[in-house]
Design an enzyme around this catalytic site. Structure first.
Site, PDB file in Angstrom:
ATOM      1  N   VAL A 279       8.117   6.585  12.634  1.00  0.00           N
ATOM      2  CA  VAL A 279       7.463   7.003  13.952  1.00  0.00           C
ATOM      3  C   VAL A 279       6.342   8.175  13.694  1.00  0.00           C
ATOM      4  O   VAL A 279       6.703   8.978  13.066  1.00  0.00           O
ATOM      5  CB  VAL A 279       8.512   7.699  14.955  1.00  0.00           C
ATOM      6  CG1 VAL A 279       7.750   7.990  16.269  1.00  0.00           C
ATOM      7  CG2 VAL A 279       9.726   6.848  15.108  1.00  0.00           C
TER       8      VAL A 279
ATOM      9  N   LYS B 153      10.705   1.097  11.346  1.00  0.00           N
ATOM     10  CA  LYS B 153      11.022   1.268  12.751  1.00  0.00           C
ATOM     11  C   LYS B 153      11.923   0.147  13.374  1.00  0.00           C
ATOM     12  O   LYS B 153      12.949   0.571  14.188  1.00  0.00           O
ATOM     13  CB  LYS B 153       9.890   1.475  13.375  1.00  0.00           C
ATOM     14  CG  LYS B 153       8.974   0.374  13.502  1.00  0.00           C
ATOM     15  CD  LYS B 153       7.777   0.541  14.365  1.00  0.00           C
ATOM     16  CE  LYS B 153       6.987  -0.958  14.449  1.00  0.00           C
ATOM     17  NZ  LYS B 153       6.023  -0.745  13.246  1.00  0.00           N
TER      18      LYS B 153
ATOM     19  N   THR C 121       0.785  -1.318   0.052  1.00  0.00           N
ATOM     20  CA  THR C 121       0.090   0.045   0.094  1.00  0.00           C
ATOM     21  C   THR C 121       0.931   1.397   0.006  1.00  0.00           C
ATOM     22  O   THR C 121       0.546   2.004  -0.654  1.00  0.00           O
ATOM     23  CB  THR C 121      -0.773   0.055   1.187  1.00  0.00           C
ATOM     24  OG1 THR C 121      -1.289  -1.372   1.612  1.00  0.00           O
ATOM     25  CG2 THR C 121      -2.073   1.003   0.993  1.00  0.00           C
ATOM     26  N   VAL C 122       1.766   1.231   0.808  1.00  0.00           N
ATOM     27  CA  VAL C 122       2.760   2.556   1.029  1.00  0.00           C
ATOM     28  C   VAL C 122       3.585   2.841  -0.242  1.00  0.00           C
ATOM     29  O   VAL C 122       3.524   3.781  -0.887  1.00  0.00           O
ATOM     30  CB  VAL C 122       3.639   2.231   2.283  1.00  0.00           C
ATOM     31  CG1 VAL C 122       4.609   3.506   2.348  1.00  0.00           C
ATOM     32  CG2 VAL C 122       2.991   2.235   3.482  1.00  0.00           C
TER      33      VAL C 122
ATOM     34  N   ARG D  44       7.615  -8.515  -3.901  1.00  0.00           N
ATOM     35  CA  ARG D  44       7.824  -9.889  -3.996  1.00  0.00           C
ATOM     36  C   ARG D  44       7.062 -10.541  -5.478  1.00  0.00           C
ATOM     37  O   ARG D  44       7.175 -11.375  -5.740  1.00  0.00           O
ATOM     38  CB  ARG D  44       7.169 -10.500  -2.786  1.00  0.00           C
ATOM     39  CG  ARG D  44       8.086 -10.935  -1.739  1.00  0.00           C
ATOM     40  CD  ARG D  44       7.351 -11.701  -0.534  1.00  0.00           C
ATOM     41  NE  ARG D  44       6.589 -10.519   0.142  1.00  0.00           N
ATOM     42  CZ  ARG D  44       6.310 -10.382   1.267  1.00  0.00           C
ATOM     43  NH1 ARG D  44       7.031 -11.274   2.101  1.00  0.00           N
ATOM     44  NH2 ARG D  44       5.605  -9.552   1.969  1.00  0.00           N
TER      45      ARG D  44
ATOM     46  N   GLY E  90       3.866   8.160  11.788  1.00  0.00           N
ATOM     47  CA  GLY E  90       3.212   8.353  10.328  1.00  0.00           C
ATOM     48  C   GLY E  90       3.596   9.598   9.629  1.00  0.00           C
ATOM     49  O   GLY E  90       4.872  10.010   9.644  1.00  0.00           O
TER      50      GLY E  90
ATOM     51  N   LYS F  71       9.576   2.599  18.834  1.00  0.00           N
ATOM     52  CA  LYS F  71       9.370   4.069  18.331  1.00  0.00           C
ATOM     53  C   LYS F  71      10.124   5.074  19.327  1.00  0.00           C
ATOM     54  O   LYS F  71      10.906   6.012  18.938  1.00  0.00           O
ATOM     55  CB  LYS F  71       8.248   4.518  18.051  1.00  0.00           C
ATOM     56  CG  LYS F  71       7.521   3.501  16.851  1.00  0.00           C
ATOM     57  CD  LYS F  71       5.934   3.616  16.695  1.00  0.00           C
ATOM     58  CE  LYS F  71       5.429   3.116  15.517  1.00  0.00           C
ATOM     59  NZ  LYS F  71       4.130   2.877  15.573  1.00  0.00           N
TER      60      LYS F  71
ATOM     61  N   GLY G 204      -9.373  -4.807  11.408  1.00  0.00           N
ATOM     62  CA  GLY G 204      -7.945  -4.753  10.741  1.00  0.00           C
ATOM     63  C   GLY G 204      -7.153  -3.760  11.610  1.00  0.00           C
ATOM     64  O   GLY G 204      -6.171  -3.281  11.076  1.00  0.00           O
TER      65      GLY G 204
ATOM     66  N   GLY H 142      -1.479   3.858   8.197  1.00  0.00           N
ATOM     67  CA  GLY H 142      -2.092   3.938   6.858  1.00  0.00           C
ATOM     68  C   GLY H 142      -1.296   4.314   5.902  1.00  0.00           C
ATOM     69  O   GLY H 142      -0.300   5.006   5.806  1.00  0.00           O
TER      70      GLY H 142
END
Lengths: 440, 440
Positions: free
Chosen positions: A134, A107, A14-15, A46, A136, A207, A189, A304
């Site tokens: 740390v 982290k 996602t990131v 992957r 986000g 963190k 989730g 997120g």
């Protein structure tokens, strides 16, 4: 015209996919801000065939992370795979050894191998940026590493794990148990199937170790952090906290003490009026106490895809425009070694919840045991059967009744000795619940 | 070993003296962080003989600010005199024209002449840093200028004036009038003898114009800000806000709209649950809404010698270690011109407090007039004589009764037309109180 910064990315979850998308979507503003373009030239992940909704045409797909890190065109290696070991460690090390800059959201890796990586970065001249590791999207690394260079920091503390804060928020707002909220968080989730890393405080500890290093010039050292999680917190603790003007948060706290830097993660009572107490749900927050100035608090999304990508891209932009601070603010050679501060030496106030066997006798006995340890009480209340709180009135009750004590600052050692004495007196049933208080 | 950064300071009030003291006191940590020392080589102030509690031996005392700015040894000119004109303007211009870097805490100067100064800085290669100009020790300039480079900002808003927030806090907590609180604030030194610049919103407007420029790539332009102050706010508005789940703050708000960048300063109803609502007393706060991510809020001390000096020193440290961003994040040539957005076009919810002459008839009439403008109501309540709030029940009352309306989002134009119609209907007495709502 300066040549564009050429970026290689390992990890397209996602990131990673969001970073690729944002670099494309914000090309013109990024190049205005950085004085040069930013271009993704190599990636790996992957699964090559996975649908990611991004255009990878014209970008080299490499067989592994190391190939991205050592790709001859890559100036800046962006590691978004996670994991404290290989391939993240080896590929980042290779990129730094080749004089390239590195941006990572990892982290665990920074907490475990930060000093080694910073040494490589210093030696070969690359940047090592990890804003996303740390809190986000909240620019707390930049704030401590650069923004507060002029400030001597006495304490840094924060809500660094969204899962725990989500669970505590729901426990408080809905009167639910830890187990119920955890199950719900897993279903939604917000918590992993194996939740220990989050709820037992280890994620927060990693963190915190990073923040402590930046704030106090110490070698990042996860094992110097005392760690307790939130699984022992009961709904009645959250209710009692609210009644007494507090809220319970899982905090990571690093502070200067007479004997060194104390680093600890534990459920904490914070005043309801503090900025940090207002932080609900998955939101993160960090408060920094500088010498002579009122606290500075940063609040925002701690996780997120979009939030993490935002922080990663800010780090890449700093590389592009050559905004460069040392990985841990100071040269590695100047960083001091820290060891775990013994919690017995911790000084602060305490919330203590006891089940009193015989109220009239017990109150006097508890007061005596605390006085023997020179502990003063801010308040002592008994939980009335109707659910409210009222001062102890000496009335004898037949079945165990919760008694809640708030102490003024004392040493943890004294508090533990007092409670041991109370337990020996057999005036309470079960184990006392103890929660440290952090004043703002 | 790199030569130390040589600093010249014009202005040795509380802030200037603290900067001199901190540079001396934190020499070793600063040089570790910057890779070089920082040394004050020249200063000036109005009164040479004033006792400041700092050691000025070995530092050149110059006859005027221009002489400090053009001192041959000075690499970085620190302007701490204030004032939007000369000597601040001329001395900063001279320093920039000579290729030196400049650090200033002067919001008025940056708001009025920022573009001109940024042009000079760009042309001659010096830095122009002004962290202390907005929100004191809170690193909001750095956060927007560098930390959120990867984020497209939709809105930035904040509590930027401690005096106003102090007054509103006391009005709310003690039920006092604006005039009483202002007098107290003046007595305690939180407000000037001539308070208009603060309480009428102009100070907030200057700071907002700076934030807007950084967030949206516009030429800083104080006159593009619509400004209203807090002098019309009554204690009953603060009470009604609390009853309805809001708190009143003087906000500066800059946001992207369909028609351009809207910049406005006015008393604002913010949800009690928002981070910004928790900011009490002289504290400042800024919230940044980035595309796709939850808001980021920064909270901390907005004024005071130590807080301002902390920000100034961070800026000087950035110059020393060559951390360099463009003054307004983008080249001046790329900055867009902004004009004042007409407030009639503003869209949002409104709090409206009316004194209703004849309640039964009035409620229907008000509802009709609002419906004619397609305005929907979130709530409509009447102030009961006993001080509580209850829904309008249609009961006829003989003397004017306060009626409070909360509208859903509508245009300011529609809201004003509806209120004009209500006034023409002669069902209310006096002028309606209108406060804009800002949702988080």
């Amino acid at each position: 015209m300066v040549a564009p910064l050429k970026v290689g990315i390992a990890g397209l979850g996602t990131v990673g996919a969001e970073v690729v998308r944002l670099i494309e979507a914000q090309q013109s503003i990024l190049s205005a801000r950085c004085g040069r373009g930013i271009k993704v030239v190599a990636v790996t992940a992957r699964n090559k065939s996975k649908k990611r909704g991004i255009d990878l045409r014209g970008i080299d797909w490499m067989k592994d992370p190391l190939a991205v890190a050592t790709h001859p065109e890559v100036d800046c290696f962006v590691e978004l795979m996670g994991g404290a070991g290989d391939p993240a460690l080896s590929s980042i090390s290779a990129a730094l050894a080749a004089g390239k800059s590195v941006v990572t959201a990892n982290k665990a890796l920074v907490a475990k191998h930060g000093v080694k990586l910073a040494t490589l970065a210093e030696k070969h001249g690359g940047a090592l940026n990890y804003e996303a590791a740390v809190a986000g999207a909240v620019p707390v690394i930049k704030t401590i590493r650069e923004g507060l260079s002029g400030t001597s920091i006495n304490r840094v503390y924060g809500i660094l794990n969204g899962t725990c804060n989500y669970i505590l928020t729901r426990m408080e707002q809905e009167g639910l148990s830890f187990a119920e909220c955890l199950k719900d968080a897993q279903r939604l989730g917000y918590a992993e199937a194996e939740p220990s890393f989050d709820v037992d405080g280890y994620d927060t500890a990693q963190k915190l170790a990073i923040l402590a290093s930046l704030a106090f010039g110490t070698k990042v050292n996860e094992s110097a952090v005392s760690v307790e999680g939130i699984s022992t917190i009961a709904a009645e603790d959250l209710r009692a906290a609210a009644d007494l003007g507090y809220r319970i948060k899982l905090l990571g706290v690093a502070m200067r003490t007479k004997t060194g830097i104390e680093q600890r993660v534990h459920p904490t009572m914070v005043p309801l009026t503090s900025s940090i107490a207002q932080v609900m749900g998955v939101t993160n927050a960090v408060t920094i106490d500088g010498a002579g100035i009122a606290p500075i608090t940063l609040v925002g999304p701690g996780a997120g895809g979009a939030a993490t990508a935002s922080a990663v891209l800010a780090d890449v932009a700093d590389v592009a425009r050559n905004v460069r601070a040392l990985p841990f603010a100071q040269p590695v050679a100047k960083l001091k070694t820290t060891t775990k501060a013994p919690m017995e030496r911790h000084e602060g106030g305490y919330y203590i919840r006891l089940m009193a066997r015989d109220l009239a006798g017990t109150a006097a006995r508890i007061a005596t045991r605390l006085a023997e340890q020179k502990i003063s009480l801010e308040s002592i209340v008994q939980k009335h059967p109707n659910g409210g709180l009222e001062p102890i009135d000496g009335t004898k009750k037949s079945s165990p009744v919760p008694v809640i004590l708030i102490t003024y600052a004392t040493s943890e050692d004294a508090m533990r000795r007092a409670l041991q004495a109370v337990q020996k007196d057999k005036v309470i049933s079960g184990k006392p619940q103890v929660i440290r208080i952090e004043k703002n």
